[in-house]
Design a protein around this motif. Structure first.
Motif, mmCIF file in Angstrom:
data_model
loop_
_atom_site.group_PDB
_atom_site.id
_atom_site.type_symbol
_atom_site.label_atom_id
_atom_site.label_comp_id
_atom_site.label_asym_id
_atom_site.label_seq_id
_atom_site.Cartn_x
_atom_site.Cartn_y
_atom_site.Cartn_z
ATOM 1 N N LEU A 154 0.829 -1.214 0.000
ATOM 2 C CA LEU A 154 0.000 0.000 0.000
ATOM 3 C C LEU A 154 0.863 1.265 0.000
ATOM 4 N N PHE A 155 1.999 1.226 0.692
ATOM 5 C CA PHE A 155 2.923 2.374 0.692
ATOM 6 C C PHE A 155 3.375 2.686 -0.738
ATOM 7 N N VAL A 156 3.756 1.646 -1.463
ATOM 8 C CA VAL A 156 4.215 1.828 -2.846
ATOM 9 C C VAL A 156 3.085 2.361 -3.725
ATOM 10 N N ILE A 157 1.918 1.723 -3.646
ATOM 11 C CA ILE A 157 0.777 2.113 -4.485
ATOM 12 C C ILE A 157 0.353 3.556 -4.200
ATOM 13 N N LEU A 158 0.251 3.899 -2.898
ATOM 14 C CA LEU A 158 -0.222 5.234 -2.521
ATOM 15 C C LEU A 158 0.815 6.317 -2.784
ATOM 16 N N SER A 159 2.089 5.925 -2.887
ATOM 17 C CA SER A 159 3.129 6.891 -3.233
ATOM 18 C C SER A 159 3.120 7.199 -4.727
ATOM 19 N N ILE A 160 2.839 6.172 -5.533
ATOM 20 C CA ILE A 160 2.885 6.336 -6.992
ATOM 21 C C ILE A 160 1.620 7.004 -7.524
ATOM 22 N N TYR A 161 0.459 6.636 -6.964
ATOM 23 C CA TYR A 161 -0.812 7.134 -7.480
ATOM 24 C C TYR A 161 -1.554 7.936 -6.413
ATOM 25 N N PRO A 162 -2.216 9.050 -6.788
ATOM 26 C CA PRO A 162 -3.060 9.779 -5.837
ATOM 27 C C PRO A 162 -4.136 8.851 -5.277
ATOM 28 N N TRP A 163 -4.357 8.873 -3.972
ATOM 29 C CA TRP A 163 -5.276 7.918 -3.330
ATOM 30 C C TRP A 163 -6.693 8.014 -3.894
ATOM 31 N N ASN A 164 -7.096 9.233 -4.305
ATOM 32 C CA ASN A 164 -8.474 9.405 -4.781
ATOM 33 C C ASN A 164 -8.663 8.969 -6.238
ATOM 34 N N GLU A 165 -7.596 8.477 -6.873
ATOM 35 C CA GLU A 165 -7.715 7.948 -8.243
ATOM 36 C C GLU A 165 -7.587 6.425 -8.286
#
Length: 471
Positions: A262-273
């Motif tokens: 989740l750290f990786v995913i949320l760092s790469i992509y804006p959470w609301n997208e």
């Protein structure tokens, strides 16, 4: 206080000829793969929508509670390694009704979960073979996993080892690739992305504490399956060694697989997208230049669902076997095959799953969602019973016996009470939010039905079958 008599080797404490054929690598990988399900690979999008980047806090808080629960289970499992695990401990330390409710509740919640996983296999196979009716894939998934469980426990352990390995390798590859994107600009023309997305879209906690609290019940459901390690105790070659090692890895795997991913995913992509453009895993691999990412992740999701189904059939079979050994289910389910597999118990579970797959196509989707809410409530019931049984177990030991325990609960009893308080909070949150409130109608009603059946059919364990002695 009653405690189970247990033999030194080979057989379960109930006297049935289960075979100790699960080795160290089987149980360790089962521990690593037990709670990595379909939800993580689809991006945990709904939980992220509730809490934003603070979803990582939810997983850490929930992971700490699970660590305490698993430590409590491990203390009892190492002291008395039996096939029924927490159902047996609930019976021995909280009374026969508690054991009955815990065993049948766990059997049913895994049936519900398995139906969901079999359906997931059918849906994702449909991506590759859209013209094949889904029920065929569901039937093939159930048939293959059922056959593996019926052969021998070693076959189950071997398949679960490889299923878990596929999931783990995929997540580690995604985390490492994601770190390359964040720190070195892989797939981004060499421009390091950094981690500003964690706070630049409304803050780290965009929906406040309420968002974190709302996500907790979903986070805890994601952890359903970790307690399966206790069920392997009756068939582990060396439970005193393998079970503590497996439980010891629980918290660290939560940090790596859930929080790390989740750290990786949320760092790469804006959470609301996240969730609006498909699986974040697929998006990350495609950014790294892997064009077949969608196919790879589809394969991994299918193996994750099969793994959960495989483990669910194992769990239901062993729990029903244990209930039959205690006189709380028909005696035929206590019989085992020459290979040491509780065949009749497994066949009933597989037969019930056939009805579940059929029901999944006949009833409206919303009704099915309501039925799966029993699994959420059932998981919390199981964890509460583990903690209460361990409190009674430890309280009934003398000082010398406590000092002689080979595997102990940390900060007992404070840690147990804190974990219980956390589970009560989660139930309270389920009652507060309308979407999950239905679980508190269905779950307790199911327990009341079981209680009525218990007294109506006099299902308390007989003295000859209880195999308990007084301390």
């Amino acid at each position: 206080m009653p405690v189970g008599n247990h033999p030194a080797h080979g057989e379960s404490a109930q006297g049935g000829p289960l075979k100790r054929e699960l080795g160290e690598r089987h149980i360790r990988l089962m521990a690593l793969g037990a709670c990595i399900g379909v939800g993580l690979f689809l991006g945990s999008a709904k939980a992220i929508e509730m809490a934003g980047p603070a979803i990582m806090l939810s997983y850490i808080i929930g992971g700490l509670a699970i660590l305490v629960i698993m430590r409590a289970l491990g203390e009892m499992a190492v002291h008395n390694p039996v096939a029924g695990s927490f159902s047996r401990y609930a019976q021995d330390y909280l009374g026969p009704l508690a054991g009955f409710l815990t065993g049948w509740n766990y059997w049913f919640l895994w049936l519900v979960t398995c139906v969901a996983e079999i359906t997931a296999v059918a849906i994702y196979m449909g991506i590759w073979f859209p013209d094949v009716p889904r029920w065929i894939w569901a039937l093939m998934a159930l048939g293959s996993m059922g056959a593996i469980n019926l052969i021998a426990v070693k076959a189950f352990g071997e398949f679960e080892f490889w299923f878990a390995l596929i999931k783990i390798v995929t997540i580690i590859a995604m985390v490492l690739g994601g770190i390359g994107i964040i720190a070195f600009g892989f797939g981004n023309d060499g421009v390091a992305m950094g981690i500003s997305n964690l706070w630049s879209n409304g803050g780290f906690m965009p929906n406040g504490v309420t968002g974190v609290l709302m996500s907790l019940q979903m986070v805890m459901f994601a952890y359903l399956g970790v307690e399966m390690i206790g069920l392997t105790a009756g068939e582990a070659r060396n439970p005193q060694k393998t079970i503590p090692q497996a439980i010891g890895s629980v918290f660290w795997r939560i940090l790596l697989f859930y929080v790390g991913a989740l750290f990786v995913i949320l760092s790469i992509y804006p959470w609301n997208e996240i969730g609006s453009q498909g699986s974040p895993f697929v998006m990350t691999f495609e950014r790294l230049g892997i064009k077949t990412a969608a196919g790879i992740i589809n394969f991994v999701v299918i193996t994750a669902a099969l793994s959960s189904c495989n483990g669910g059939i194992f769990s239901t079979g062993r729990m029903l076997y244990s209930l039959a050994q205690n006189g709380q289910a028909p005696a035929t389910f206590a019989r085992t095959s020459k290979s040491g597999v509780p065949r009749n118990a497994l066949l009933l579970s597989i037969g019930a799953l056939l009805l579940g797959v059929l029901a999944n196509y006949l009833v409206p989707e919303k009704v099915f969602v309501w039925v799966t809410s029993i699994a959420t409530f059932g998981a919390i019931w199981t964890w509460v019973m583990i903690l209460l049984a361990q409190l009674k177990f430890r309280a009934g030991l003398s000082t010398a016996e406590r000092n002689a325990l080979k595997y102990r609960m940390w900060l007992w009893p404070l840690s147990s009470y804190l974990a219980l308080a956390f589970l009560v909070l989660v139930v309270g949150l389920m009652a507060y939010f309308p979407d999950t409130r239905v679980a508190l109608y269905i779950g307790p009603a199911f327990l009341v039905l079981l209680t009525v059946l218990y007294y109506a059919f006099r299902l308390a364990p007989k003295e000859a079958q209880a195999l308990t002695s007084s301390v």
